[in-house]
Design a protein around this motif. Structure first.
Motif, PDB file in Angstrom:
ATOM      1  N   ALA A   1      -5.308   0.368  -3.835  1.00 48.05           N
ATOM      2  CA  ALA A   1      -4.262   1.370  -3.578  1.00 48.05           C
ATOM      3  C   ALA A   1      -4.094   2.278  -4.796  1.00 48.05           C
TER       4      ALA A   1
ATOM      5  N   GLY B   1      -6.668  10.576  -5.391  1.00 49.28           N
ATOM      6  CA  GLY B   1      -5.965  11.601  -4.618  1.00 49.28           C
ATOM      7  C   GLY B   1      -5.317  12.637  -5.515  1.00 49.28           C
TER       8      GLY B   1
ATOM      9  N   ILE C   1       1.149   4.350  -2.845  1.00 42.28           N
ATOM     10  CA  ILE C   1       0.787   5.728  -2.451  1.00 42.28           C
ATOM     11  C   ILE C   1       2.026   6.626  -2.501  1.00 42.28           C
ATOM     12  N   ASP C   2       3.167   6.099  -2.075  1.00 40.62           N
ATOM     13  CA  ASP C   2       4.393   6.916  -2.047  1.00 40.62           C
ATOM     14  C   ASP C   2       4.836   7.326  -3.445  1.00 40.62           C
TER      15      ASP C   2
ATOM     16  N   TRP D   1       0.849  -1.205   0.000  1.00 43.26           N
ATOM     17  CA  TRP D   1       0.000   0.000   0.000  1.00 43.26           C
ATOM     18  C   TRP D   1       0.880   1.249   0.000  1.00 43.26           C
ATOM     19  N   ASP D   2       1.866   1.266   0.932  1.00 37.52           N
ATOM     20  CA  ASP D   2       2.738   2.440   1.065  1.00 37.52           C
ATOM     21  C   ASP D   2       3.499   2.715  -0.234  1.00 37.52           C
TER      22      ASP D   2
ATOM     23  N   LEU E   1       1.267   9.156  -5.334  1.00 37.45           N
ATOM     24  CA  LEU E   1       0.644  10.361  -4.745  1.00 37.45           C
ATOM     25  C   LEU E   1       1.672  11.266  -4.066  1.00 37.45           C
ATOM     26  N   LYS E   2       2.468  10.693  -3.153  1.00 33.45           N
ATOM     27  CA  LYS E   2       3.476  11.519  -2.479  1.00 33.45           C
ATOM     28  C   LYS E   2       4.520  12.013  -3.486  1.00 33.45           C
TER      29      LYS E   2
ATOM     30  N   SER F   1      -4.712   6.278  -4.930  1.00 36.09           N
ATOM     31  CA  SER F   1      -3.633   7.208  -5.299  1.00 36.09           C
ATOM     32  C   SER F   1      -4.068   8.109  -6.455  1.00 36.09           C
TER      33      SER F   1
END
Ligand code: NAD
Length: 255
Positions: free
Chosen positions: A159, A166, A115-116, A111-112, A119-120, A163
């Protein structure tokens, strides 16, 4: 007779994840419109190859290895763009990965990672670009690559959908915050596009048939379909557009 011609002469663009697929097509299209292009990827060889392809065709490009999750690497890449290519006027946040797995089986680390990167990474690059654009005082264009799956679900991609959804609302917020600096922030949401990321999936005949039957324009997308809009959004022709995400999906999301 009116003739339109998009020129990005004098502009420098950074395209993330441009070593292949959609990012590669965007980098080449921006260079064809005469922008100087930083070809970013975590894969140095791929970035160097695309950069070389652009230069062979008479364009100006520099490869940059940086992971969009890592602030220090992003900052170094932007510093290189300012130093060697005269500033930063356009950012295309394209780097992304997909995870197809039932939601109840996704591990926290998986998941991380999605998203990382998706999105991040988009936020960190946009923030670094905006700081440079604000200090330069000439505005700029930021283009975020989302997906049809930012608007509709196609399980199992929890996920990825999170993302990409987002990114669509991040695009609205950043557009509102940075309008006063002359920075336009827009998104492109590709539909089913044939790239290295998707070709194995599309090569399964039942999958291909299922998708084609549901795409009103009855064909899969090409990376160039996305790149054409990126050139427009990077240019002065889109100056009154900000905060929007445009679907380049053959009509998938209208049904
Ligand atoms: P791809 O896998 O072919 O290419 C992605 C590139 O990003 C690769 O070169 C990879 O090395 C690079 N990358 C991955 N992680 C990175 C990181 N941390 N930092 C820098 N670079 C990194 O993918 P694609 O199909 O060309 O997709 C490009 C973008 O378009 C993605 O954001 C994807 O989600 C989006 N998208 C693709 C489709 C499609 O059907 N292909 C549809 C909708 C949206």
């Amino acid at each position: 007779m009116i003739s339109l011609h998009i020129s990005l002469e004098g502009k420098t663009a950074i395209v993330t994840g441009a070593g292949r697929g959609i990012g590669k097509a965007i980098a080449k299209a921006l260079a064809a419109a005469r922008a100087k292009v930083v070809v970013n990827d975590v894969d140095w060889d791929a970035a160097a190859q695309v950069s070389q392809e652009i230069e062979v065709r008479g364009g100006i490009a520099k490869p940059a290895k940086a992971d969009v999750r890592v602030s220090s690497e992003i900052v170094q890449m932007f510093q290189m763009a300012v130093r060697e290519l005269g500033g930063i006027h356009v950012l295309v946040n394209n780097a992304g990965i997909v995870l197809r797995k039932p939601a109840e089986e996704i591990l926290e680390g998986e998941w991380d990672r999605v998203i990382d990167i998706n999105l991040k990474g988009t936020f960190l690059c946009a923030q670094t670009a905006a700081k440079a654009m604000i200090s330069e005082g000439k505005g700029g264009k930021i283009i975020n690559i989302s997906s049809i799956m930012g608007a509709v679900a196609l399980p199992p991609r929890a996920a990825y959908c999170a993302s990409k959804g987002g990114i669509i609302n991040l695009t609205r917020d950043l557009a509102a915050e940075w309008a006063k600096y002359g920075i336009a922030v827009n998104g492109i949401a590709p539909g089913w596009t044939v790239t290295e990321m998707t070709q194995t999936y599309f090569s399964q005949e039942p999958v291909r048939q299922f998708l084609l039957e549901r795409i009103p324009l009855n064909r899969l997308g090409k990376p160039e379909d996305i790149a054409n809009l990126a050139v427009f959004l990077a240019s002065d022709y889109s100056d009154y557009i900000t905060g929007q995400t445009i679907y380049v999906d053959g009509g998938w999301t209208i049904l």
